[in-house]
Motif scaffolding. Structure first.
Motif, mmCIF file in Angstrom:
data_model
loop_
_atom_site.group_PDB
_atom_site.id
_atom_site.type_symbol
_atom_site.label_atom_id
_atom_site.label_comp_id
_atom_site.label_asym_id
_atom_site.label_seq_id
_atom_site.Cartn_x
_atom_site.Cartn_y
_atom_site.Cartn_z
ATOM 1 N N LYS A 39 -12.153 4.066 -6.554
ATOM 2 C CA LYS A 39 -13.206 4.479 -7.507
ATOM 3 C C LYS A 39 -14.596 4.132 -6.985
ATOM 4 N N ASP A 40 -14.716 2.947 -6.388
ATOM 5 C CA ASP A 40 -16.037 2.510 -5.924
ATOM 6 C C ASP A 40 -15.872 1.821 -4.570
ATOM 7 N N GLY A 41 -16.178 2.587 -3.517
ATOM 8 C CA GLY A 41 -15.984 2.069 -2.162
ATOM 9 C C GLY A 41 -16.875 0.879 -1.838
ATOM 10 N N THR A 42 -17.899 0.654 -2.646
ATOM 11 C CA THR A 42 -18.783 -0.486 -2.366
ATOM 12 C C THR A 42 -18.356 -1.740 -3.142
ATOM 13 N N ASP A 43 -17.245 -1.657 -3.833
ATOM 14 C CA ASP A 43 -16.704 -2.825 -4.555
ATOM 15 C C ASP A 43 -16.101 -3.769 -3.494
ATOM 16 N N LEU A 44 -16.897 -4.737 -3.084
ATOM 17 C CA LEU A 44 -16.494 -5.563 -1.936
ATOM 18 C C LEU A 44 -15.289 -6.453 -2.234
ATOM 19 N N GLU A 45 -15.189 -6.892 -3.482
ATOM 20 C CA GLU A 45 -14.008 -7.706 -3.821
ATOM 21 C C GLU A 45 -12.740 -6.856 -3.637
ATOM 22 N N ALA A 46 -12.821 -5.596 -4.074
ATOM 23 C CA ALA A 46 -11.662 -4.708 -3.927
ATOM 24 C C ALA A 46 -11.391 -4.428 -2.446
ATOM 25 N N ARG A 47 -12.449 -4.258 -1.655
ATOM 26 C CA ARG A 47 -12.258 -4.025 -0.207
ATOM 27 C C ARG A 47 -11.616 -5.248 0.452
ATOM 28 N N ASP A 48 -12.076 -6.447 0.083
ATOM 29 C CA ASP A 48 -11.446 -7.672 0.620
ATOM 30 C C ASP A 48 -9.963 -7.683 0.260
ATOM 31 N N GLY A 49 -9.688 -7.412 -1.011
ATOM 32 C CA GLY A 49 -8.304 -7.470 -1.501
ATOM 33 C C GLY A 49 -7.421 -6.467 -0.789
ATOM 34 N N MET A 50 -7.927 -5.249 -0.609
ATOM 35 C CA MET A 50 -7.106 -4.227 0.046
ATOM 36 C C MET A 50 -6.939 -4.508 1.545
ATOM 37 N N ALA A 51 -7.985 -5.040 2.186
ATOM 38 C CA ALA A 51 -7.845 -5.369 3.616
ATOM 39 C C ALA A 51 -6.754 -6.430 3.800
ATOM 40 N N LEU A 52 -6.761 -7.418 2.910
ATOM 41 C CA LEU A 52 -5.730 -8.456 3.003
ATOM 42 C C LEU A 52 -4.352 -7.869 2.687
ATOM 43 N N ALA A 53 -4.307 -7.020 1.659
ATOM 44 C CA ALA A 53 -3.031 -6.390 1.285
ATOM 45 C C ALA A 53 -2.438 -5.648 2.483
ATOM 46 N N ALA A 54 -3.276 -4.887 3.176
ATOM 47 C CA ALA A 54 -2.773 -4.072 4.285
ATOM 48 C C ALA A 54 -2.218 -4.951 5.407
ATOM 49 N N THR A 55 -2.943 -6.016 5.724
ATOM 50 C CA THR A 55 -2.462 -6.896 6.800
ATOM 51 C C THR A 55 -1.163 -7.596 6.380
ATOM 52 N N LEU A 56 -1.111 -8.043 5.122
ATOM 53 C CA LEU A 56 0.124 -8.689 4.647
ATOM 54 C C LEU A 56 1.287 -7.691 4.636
ATOM 55 N N GLY A 57 0.990 -6.460 4.230
ATOM 56 C CA GLY A 57 2.033 -5.423 4.244
ATOM 57 C C GLY A 57 2.529 -5.188 5.662
ATOM 58 N N GLY A 58 1.591 -5.203 6.615
ATOM 59 C CA GLY A 58 1.968 -5.020 8.024
ATOM 60 C C GLY A 58 2.854 -6.160 8.508
ATOM 61 N N LEU A 59 2.499 -7.380 8.121
ATOM 62 C CA LEU A 59 3.328 -8.526 8.523
ATOM 63 C C LEU A 59 4.722 -8.420 7.920
ATOM 64 N N ALA A 60 4.769 -7.973 6.671
ATOM 65 C CA ALA A 60 6.065 -7.875 5.981
ATOM 66 C C ALA A 60 6.939 -6.796 6.630
ATOM 67 N N PHE A 61 6.402 -5.581 6.719
ATOM 68 C CA PHE A 61 7.282 -4.496 7.176
ATOM 69 C C PHE A 61 7.606 -4.618 8.654
ATOM 70 N N SER A 62 6.698 -5.208 9.442
ATOM 71 C CA SER A 62 6.966 -5.232 10.880
ATOM 72 C C SER A 62 8.001 -6.294 11.231
ATOM 73 N N ASN A 63 8.417 -7.086 10.247
ATOM 74 C CA ASN A 63 9.524 -8.019 10.447
ATOM 75 C C ASN A 63 10.778 -7.576 9.687
ATOM 76 N N ALA A 64 10.598 -7.209 8.406
ATOM 77 C CA ALA A 64 11.755 -6.775 7.615
ATOM 78 C C ALA A 64 12.142 -5.336 7.960
ATOM 79 N N GLY A 65 11.124 -4.480 8.043
ATOM 80 C CA GLY A 65 11.379 -3.073 8.359
ATOM 81 C C GLY A 65 10.825 -2.140 7.297
ATOM 82 N N VAL A 66 10.576 -0.910 7.697
ATOM 83 C CA VAL A 66 10.377 0.160 6.726
ATOM 84 C C VAL A 66 11.617 1.036 6.763
ATOM 85 N N ALA A 67 11.754 1.898 5.770
ATOM 86 C CA ALA A 67 13.069 2.485 5.566
ATOM 87 C C ALA A 67 12.997 3.973 5.247
ATOM 88 N N LEU A 68 13.713 4.361 4.202
ATOM 89 C CA LEU A 68 13.933 5.794 3.948
ATOM 90 C C LEU A 68 12.636 6.564 3.656
#
Ligand SMILES: NC(=O)c1ccc[n+]([C@@H]2O[C@H](COP(=O)([O-])OP(=O)(O)OC[C@H]3O[C@@H](n4cnc5c(N)ncnc54)[C@H](O)[C@@H]3O)[C@@H](O)[C@H]2O)c1
Ligand SMILES: [Fe+2]
Length: 422
Positions: A264-293
């Motif tokens: 909704k608001d690309g300049t919402d820096l708190e949301a950008r921080d949160g999503m950047a962290l989410a993406a890296t954590l998601g990468g750590l999770a899937f690159s060890n457990a795996g992605v699937a169907l």
């Protein structure tokens, strides 16, 4: 790399399968991280000549200049290739490799979304081992260490900055393909959430739901100690394990809290921080457990019609959650709580796991609509006659299917899911 093995507390005589957890060599996270840490990364890698893989949009957005700033006057020579296109075909990757070879770098920087970071990985691979990217597709086929690699994401989605994957398009066969190898994890991941602020809403939405897909697939993956890896076969993926689940859970929570806001608001820096962290954590999770169907079914779609990887995943995700529900009801019920459904804690004590898992599907479908991701394959130009071919291709990607909590037994089972999504 952490390696862990333990006795199953319920059956102390049975040794659980060993699991391990790997990441980028060093992960630096925070606003201004590139400005303050890129030079140090080059120093630590002994890099005096770096080759930067990026694209024209990022040059225009000023992100290339910001990246190079700490290198100006530092004695580190650099050359840039700025012609990567989204989800590049192998021909463009080869062009980039040829340019890199002519410069003879001692380190590669991937600056951009997954498309650029993955191309940088392929450059690092081919400069070290020769051959062609298509020679290394599949799991664990890279023979040894690649050229030193630094990844700097500018989208919040793929997690490629920490992952062991490099994805590109096999144009002749109309399918996305992936090289998976522990050697493709970058030596340095430098994640600066401010680098994602210029992402348009569509890129934010598509890459954000990709991160959610990574986390849900890792969180619902088949358990590590039941992971069906045939004897003698190697895989980067190992199924669900406690470390990957922790990171997947936090990723899901952050996406629930911040993805709508960032779109909704690309300049919402708190949301950008949160999503950047989410993406890296998601990468750590899937690159060890795996992605699937979801990923197996997105690859043929993305190879055949013009849709981003993230939007393709987001479109398919709820249909595959429904297919998987009987096999991972409890995990999906937990996804409802993690996504921060306001009703979930109130309802948790009186609702069955099944009802809560159903709500996870509903929540993801609603999120998808609210950020503008299409809900039906027919809306993105897929004609029904393409579906059997998609099903055959998806059914052949066994390294992804075996991570799925419910193993499709036939092409026809996958075809039925495509049909429901059509
Ligand atoms: N290696 C992995 O682990 C992994 C995981 C998931 C997906 N992928 C792959 O990554 C690719 C998708 O990557 P993506 O979703 O990051 O998108 P992308 O890299 O394809 O970029 C999409 C568009 O967004 C633009 N863009 C990126 N950052 C921007 C910014 N800060 N400001 C303005 N514009 C910006 C780019 O120029 C491009 O036009 C796919 O090929 C997918 O299969 C890889
Ligand atoms: Fe993905």
């Amino acid at each position: 790399m952490l390696v862990f093995f333990a006795l199953d507390p319920l059956t102390p005589t049975r040794l659980m399968r060993t699991w391990s957890f790997s990441s980028a060599g060093t992960l630096v996270f925070g606003r201004q991280a590139v400005r303050h840490h890129l030079r140090e990364a080059c120093d630590r890698l002994g890099a005096n000549r770096v080759f930067v893989v990026t694209d024209a949009t990022l040059v225009k957005a000023g992100l290339l200049d910001q990246t190079l700033e700490p290198l100006v006057g530092s004695g580190v020579a650099y050359q840039t290739f700025d012609r990567i296109t989204p989800e590049p075909g192998v021909e463009r990757v080869r062009e980039c490799i040829a340019a890199a070879r002519a410069f003879n770098p001692d380190a590669i920087i991937g600056l951009g979304g997954g498309s650029n970071m993955d191309t940088a990985k392929l450059v690092a691979l081919i400069l070290a081992h020769g051959g062609d990217p298509l020679d290394y597709t599949g799991d664990c086929r890279v023979p040894g260490p690649v050229k030193p690699l630094i990844c700097i994401p500018t989208t919040a989605g793929t997690g490629s900055e920490v992952s062991a994957a490099a994805v590109f398009t096999d144009t002749a066969n109309h399918i996305k393909v992936s090289c998976l190898s522990p050697y493709l994890r970058p030596n340095f991941a430098i994640v600066d959430p401010l680098f994602t602020v210029s992402c348009p809403a569509k890129v934010t939405a598509d890459s954000g739901i990709d991160a959610l897909t990574h986390a849900i697939e890792a969180y619902c993956a088949v358990d590590n100690d039941r992971f069906p890896l045939p004897p003698g076969e190697k895989s980067v993926y190992q199924g669900k394990n406690p470390m990957a689940s922790l990171m997947a859970a936090e990723c899901i929570t952050l996406v629930g809290r911040y993805l709508r806001r960032a779109v909704k608001d690309g300049t919402d820096l708190e949301a950008r921080d949160g999503m950047a962290l989410a993406a890296t954590l998601g990468g750590l999770a899937f690159s060890n457990a795996g992605v699937a169907l979801v990923h197996a079914m997105e690859y043929p779609v993305g190879g055949a019609v013009h849709i981003s990887h993230g939007a393709g995943n987001g479109l398919l995700l709820p249909y595959i959650m429904r297919y998987n529900l009987p096999a991972c009801t409890h995990a999906l019920a937990q996804v409802t709580t993690l996504l921060g459904d306001a009703d979930s804690s109130a309802k948790a004590h009186r609702e069955s796991d099944e009802a809560q898992a159903e709500r996870a599907i509903e929540l993801v479908a609603n999120l998808r609509v609210s950020i503008g991701i299409p809900a039906r394959l027919r809306d993105i130009g897929v004609t029904k006659d393409l579906l059997p071919g998609f099903a055959a291709k998806a059914f052949s990607i066994k390294r992804l299917l075996r991570v799925n909590p419910r193993m499709p037994q036939s092409e026809d089972e996958i075809l039925q899911i495509y049909d429901s999504a059509w």
